[in-house]
Design an enzyme around this catalytic site. Structure first.
Site, mmCIF file in Angstrom:
data_model
loop_
_atom_site.group_PDB
_atom_site.id
_atom_site.type_symbol
_atom_site.label_atom_id
_atom_site.label_comp_id
_atom_site.label_asym_id
_atom_site.label_seq_id
_atom_site.Cartn_x
_atom_site.Cartn_y
_atom_site.Cartn_z
ATOM 1 N N LYS A 4 -4.338 -2.179 6.924
ATOM 2 C CA LYS A 4 -5.273 -3.020 6.184
ATOM 3 C C LYS A 4 -6.507 -3.312 7.039
ATOM 4 O O LYS A 4 -7.635 -3.279 6.561
ATOM 5 C CB LYS A 4 -4.568 -4.323 5.818
ATOM 6 C CG LYS A 4 -5.260 -5.090 4.728
ATOM 7 C CD LYS A 4 -4.581 -6.408 4.496
ATOM 8 C CE LYS A 4 -5.551 -7.395 3.916
ATOM 9 N NZ LYS A 4 -5.176 -8.763 4.209
ATOM 10 N N HIS A 9 4.214 1.372 2.092
ATOM 11 C CA HIS A 9 5.360 0.669 1.494
ATOM 12 C C HIS A 9 5.873 1.452 0.287
ATOM 13 O O HIS A 9 7.068 1.561 0.057
ATOM 14 C CB HIS A 9 4.968 -0.739 1.032
ATOM 15 C CG HIS A 9 4.251 -1.540 2.066
ATOM 16 N ND1 HIS A 9 2.931 -1.903 1.928
ATOM 17 C CD2 HIS A 9 4.654 -2.010 3.265
ATOM 18 C CE1 HIS A 9 2.553 -2.596 3.001
ATOM 19 N NE2 HIS A 9 3.578 -2.665 3.824
ATOM 20 N N CYS A 31 0.289 -5.132 24.441
ATOM 21 C CA CYS A 31 1.358 -4.789 23.504
ATOM 22 C C CYS A 31 1.209 -3.310 23.122
ATOM 23 O O CYS A 31 0.129 -2.897 22.685
ATOM 24 C CB CYS A 31 1.253 -5.670 22.260
ATOM 25 S SG CYS A 31 2.070 -4.940 20.838
ATOM 26 N N LYS A 41 -3.120 5.724 11.560
ATOM 27 C CA LYS A 41 -2.150 5.073 10.683
ATOM 28 C C LYS A 41 -2.902 4.231 9.663
ATOM 29 O O LYS A 41 -3.896 3.582 9.993
ATOM 30 C CB LYS A 41 -1.220 4.181 11.512
ATOM 31 C CG LYS A 41 -0.060 3.672 10.687
ATOM 32 C CD LYS A 41 0.782 2.636 11.407
ATOM 33 C CE LYS A 41 1.803 2.051 10.452
ATOM 34 N NZ LYS A 41 2.392 0.806 10.896
ATOM 35 N N CYS A 61 3.640 -8.483 16.487
ATOM 36 C CA CYS A 61 5.024 -7.974 16.382
ATOM 37 C C CYS A 61 6.022 -9.101 16.147
ATOM 38 O O CYS A 61 7.181 -8.847 15.836
ATOM 39 C CB CYS A 61 5.441 -7.248 17.656
ATOM 40 S SG CYS A 61 4.423 -5.851 18.073
ATOM 41 N N CYS A 63 3.859 -11.286 21.483
ATOM 42 C CA CYS A 63 2.825 -10.654 20.655
ATOM 43 C C CYS A 63 2.965 -11.218 19.244
ATOM 44 O O CYS A 63 4.022 -11.072 18.618
ATOM 45 C CB CYS A 63 2.979 -9.134 20.631
ATOM 46 S SG CYS A 63 1.933 -8.383 19.359
ATOM 47 N N HIS A 115 0.837 -1.198 0.000
ATOM 48 C CA HIS A 115 0.000 0.000 0.000
ATOM 49 C C HIS A 115 0.871 1.247 0.000
ATOM 50 O O HIS A 115 2.100 1.161 -0.132
ATOM 51 C CB HIS A 115 -1.016 -0.023 1.146
ATOM 52 C CG HIS A 115 -0.417 -0.062 2.526
ATOM 53 N ND1 HIS A 115 0.343 0.960 3.034
ATOM 54 C CD2 HIS A 115 -0.469 -1.013 3.504
ATOM 55 C CE1 HIS A 115 0.718 0.667 4.261
ATOM 56 N NE2 HIS A 115 0.262 -0.544 4.564
ATOM 57 N N HIS A 169 0.109 -3.044 19.202
ATOM 58 C CA HIS A 169 -1.174 -3.583 18.734
ATOM 59 C C HIS A 169 -2.309 -3.431 19.732
ATOM 60 O O HIS A 169 -3.472 -3.700 19.386
ATOM 61 C CB HIS A 169 -1.009 -5.063 18.362
ATOM 62 C CG HIS A 169 -0.135 -5.263 17.164
ATOM 63 N ND1 HIS A 169 1.229 -5.397 17.254
ATOM 64 C CD2 HIS A 169 -0.433 -5.299 15.849
ATOM 65 C CE1 HIS A 169 1.736 -5.529 16.042
ATOM 66 N NE2 HIS A 169 0.752 -5.472 15.170
#
Ligand code: MSP
Length: 520
Positions: free
Chosen positions: A298, A21, A143, A295, A129, A126, A18, A146
């Site tokens: 997805k 990246h 975490c 952020k 991660c 996690c 996306h 997340h």
């Protein structure tokens, strides 16, 4: 000739590429192109990170084998990059046999040196991660990335004596102020090191729990922890330890977002130190692209598809926007409205308009031939000086990852050139029949425009080439210049008599209303 080596993170193949990246990869591409215009010998690496629990889970969900799954998504990344103008020199996959062999060699070397040991370990794992958290690192038992509850896992594993190298790392960062940049991330790492929360690093996973990984060369019942495997891509792809590329290009420059600061700023340098390898040059850390303050991810369904943006706005405009809008290091908001505003202001109004009016005047007044300049007035000399300053600043800032500021500096020149057109009023000089002065003004403009187009190749390769062609240049294949620094130091390069295009309409204004009507 200087060598320049730039890397992107190798992306997980659990999701399609996306905008996030695409941003890092476009920045790396622009830096690689920029160094080519300085005459450097460059190497640009990107790739995919294909081991670990996450991948196995994603493959299971689709009902395919991990190998089939990773081949598919890695292929999507590889196919996407050329569409975004990305010219990487190599693409590394952590499932490549060559990479695996080099990881095993590295592990064996560190093991033989006594920096890997076997021990019992209990920790909060996690899955998002793919790492263990210590009690201290958790936020309200969750975490911090997340915000999910990690699973407590206790098992025997192999550990890398990372803690042995932490005092050295702290000193290294303190004595190399721009090793991690911008500064805020350096400070973040220093406070991480001061907090005392860092311990030895668990670098194995028992095969009873995970088989999708690189087997430890000294224990067949274990595979390598995904981050230890992944970080080594930066040297495995160069053929460490004895490959020619390794000898030429290491140490290099890394580019990452802040989400993966710790592995790059703590794990990786200590790994290099333990193996006795030179440190990378800089860790260049950028912020997040946000969509309405969150952020892009997805799972939130707010990802921006780079190809869609390319199709709608053109590749060059899209690349320009990404580099101009994000101040490297800080977060930036992505919105199509923001992009349209930026394109209309900088590309249509400033740059596009400059080319369009100057080329049509050259057609009208000099039959599209670059005129012979006369003596330079004070106004002309001011433009020549500004051209040198803008280019020098651009070169300095761009090389320092301050892309927005670098482009802004170049736009100081573009805007000044538009003002110069207004103040010199070539149409009046024409009416007055002052051909010498008119020729000088047009020469100053065309010559400065050529410099702008040369600088832009790093960011907008196709547009730069087209603009240079419109100025009667034949850039040919490859970089449009290999001496941008020399180009900043002179005002020459455009021969009087050169035939230029009669018009230019590279960046038409985007009609916001028409776009809104198109939207479903
Ligand atoms: N596989 C690891 C990296 C291993 S490197 C040895 C990984 N992969 S990832 O697919 O999650 O990619 C993370 C990187 O993607 C970020 O560091 C950044 O380069 C890019 N981005 C992903 N989302 C982003 C934004 N929303 N904004 C900016 N960049 C983002 O972590």
């Amino acid at each position: 000739m200087k060598n320049f080596y730039i890397t992107t993170p190798i992306y997980y193949v659990n999701a399609k590429p996306h905008l996030g990246h695409a941003y890092t990869t476009i920045v790396a591409d622009s830096l690689s192109r920029f160094h080519k215009t300085l005459g450097d010998n460059t190497m640009f690496l990107t790739g995919t990170d294909e081991h670990g629990d996450k991948i196995v889970k994603a493959a299971e969900k689709q009902g395919v084998s991990p190998k089939e799954f990773v081949d598919g998504i890695s292929g999507l990344f590889q196919q996407l990059w050329p569409h975004l103008g990305i010219e990487n020199d190599a693409f590394v996959r952590t499932t490549d046999e060559d990479h695996k062999a080099r990881v095993q060699r590295f592990l064996q070397q560190v093991y033989d040196a006594g920096d890997i040991y076997f021990g019992e370990f209990g920790g909060h794992y996690c899955y998002g991660c793919e790492r263990f958290y210590t009690e201290k690192e958790l936020e309200n038992g969750l975490c911090p990335q997340h915000l999910t509850k990690p699973e407590f896992i206790s098992e025997k594993n192999y550990f890398f004596r990372m803690s042995k190298y932490l005092p050295w790392l702290r000193e290294y960062i303190e004595s190399h102020p721009d090793f991690i940049r911008p500064e805020r991330y350096r400070n973040e790492v220093l406070s991480m090191l001061e907090s005392g929360a860092l311990e030895d690093l668990c670098i194995s996973r028992p095969k009873s729990r995970l088989t999708w990984g690189i087997e430890l060369p000294f224990d067949k019942d274990y595979v390598c922890y995904v981050w230890f495997d992944a970080l080594l891509n930066y040297i495995s792809a160069l053929g460490w330890p004895d490959g020619e590329k390794y000898k030429t290009f290491w140490p290099g420059e890394h580019l990452v977002a802040k989400d993966i600061l710790k592995p790059h700023a703590v794990f990786w340098p200590t790994m290099l130190k333990a193996a006795g390898l030179p440190m990378y040059q800089h860790l260049n850390v950028h912020g997040y692209w946000l969509v309405r303050d969150t952020k892009m991810s997805k799972s939130l369904g707010n990802v921006v598809e780079p190809l869609e943006m390319r199709q709608k706005y053109g590749l060059d405009a899209f690349r320009y926007f990404l580099l101009r809008e994000m101040h490297f290091g800080s977060d930036a908001s992505f919105s199509e409205e923001g992009m349209v505003t930026r394109i209309n202001a900088d590309l249509a109004n400033d740059l596009g308009n400059l080319f369009s009016r100057v080329l049509s005047m050259t057609a009208k007044y000099f039959e599209s031939k670059v005129p012979q300049p006369g003596e330079f007035s004070e106004d002309d000399k001011a433009i020549v000086e500004l051209c040198a300053t803008a280019m020098t600043n651009y070169i300095q800032l761009f090389g320092n990852t301050q892309f927005a500021q670098g482009l802004d500096s170049l736009w100081d020149l573009v805007r000044a050139l538009n003002k110069y057109v207004d103040s010199q009023a070539p149409w009046t000089l024409f009416k007055q029949g002052d051909t010498t002065r008119l020729g000088t003004v047009m020469y100053v403009l065309l010559s400065a425009m050529r410099k702008v187009a040369l600088c832009l190749w790093a960011v907008m390769p196709d547009a730069s080439r087209t603009l240079l062609e419109q100025l009667g240049q034949q850039p040919g294949e490859g970089p449009v210049t290999t001496s941008l620094e020399a180009e900043a130091g002179n005002f020459d390069g455009l021969q009087p008599g050169t035939e230029v295009a009669a018009s230019s309409n590279l960046f038409p204004r985007i009609d916001v209303k028409a776009l809104q009507q198109e939207a479903p």
